[in-house]
Scaffold this active site. Structure first.
Site, PDB file in Angstrom:
ATOM      1  N   GLY A 129       0.845  -1.106  -0.015  1.00  0.00           N
ATOM      2  CA  GLY A 129      -0.211  -0.074  -0.039  1.00  0.00           C
ATOM      3  C   GLY A 129       0.833   1.315   0.066  1.00  0.00           C
ATOM      4  O   GLY A 129       0.409   2.320  -0.539  1.00  0.00           O
ATOM      5  N   CYS A 130       1.780   1.259   0.643  1.00  0.00           N
ATOM      6  CA  CYS A 130       2.959   2.324   0.743  1.00  0.00           C
ATOM      7  C   CYS A 130       3.463   2.659  -0.501  1.00  0.00           C
ATOM      8  O   CYS A 130       3.858   3.965  -0.807  1.00  0.00           O
ATOM      9  CB  CYS A 130       3.951   2.050   1.976  1.00  0.00           C
ATOM     10  N   THR A 131       4.121   1.534  -1.178  1.00  0.00           N
ATOM     11  CA  THR A 131       4.877   1.753  -2.359  1.00  0.00           C
ATOM     12  C   THR A 131       3.789   1.896  -3.563  1.00  0.00           C
ATOM     13  O   THR A 131       4.281   2.547  -4.592  1.00  0.00           O
ATOM     14  CB  THR A 131       5.623   0.470  -2.551  1.00  0.00           C
TER      15      THR A 131
END
Length: 159
Positions: free
Chosen positions: A48-50
């Site tokens: 989700g962050c990347t």
């Protein structure tokens, strides 16, 4: 109790990657006299962050700076080596990649995520804030698993 709009950013020391390796940087140095967008992620290189969170800030960095933002900073409870490698892999040259390796700022903000059930230990909740001269003027903390209120386009609309 987590930090709230109107509160000051606590005084802590974080790490950034410098030319000779990890360097200390104080929260005062980051926030004093500046308009800063700070967003935090549970972990560098996580899906989700990347795939969602960081790319929005990379794409919108110029637009945010055109609206008076001095610094866009990404924070994670990772070390400076990981944050530097992640930033480079995501073309995040316009962003300050902040390592909160000891979870000091995250704990001081009251925004710790317990990821021990997944073998991740203490992490940061996902959030974004606008900070004016060290004072939080907007804070958006995500519910677990979401990337919505802290997304770059939502923060850009508030600037």
């Amino acid at each position: 109790m987590s930090i709230q709009t109107g509160d000051k950013i606590p005084a802590v020391t974080l790490k950034v990657m410098g030319e000779k390796g990890p360097q200390d940087i104080s929260s005062e140095e980051i926030f004093s006299g500046k308009k800063v967008v700070l967003f935090a992620v549970p972990g560098a290189f996580t899906p989700g962050c990347t795939l969602t969170h960081l790319p929005g800030y990379v794409v919108n960095a110029d637009k945010m700076k055109a609206k008076g933002v001095d610094t866009i900073a990404c924070l994670s409870v990772n070390d400076a080596f990981v944050m530097d490698a992640w930033g480079k892999s995501q073309n995040a040259e316009e962003l300050m990649m902040l390592a909160d390796g000891n979870c000091e700022l995250t704990e001081a903000l009251g925004l710790v995520l317990d990821g021990s059930g997944f073998g991740l230990g203490k992490r940061s909740q996902r959030y974004a804030m606008i900070v004016d001269n060290g004072t939080i003027s907007h804070l958006a903390v995500e519910p677990a698993g979401a990337v919505d209120v802290s997304a770059a386009d939502k923060i850009l609309a508030l600037l």
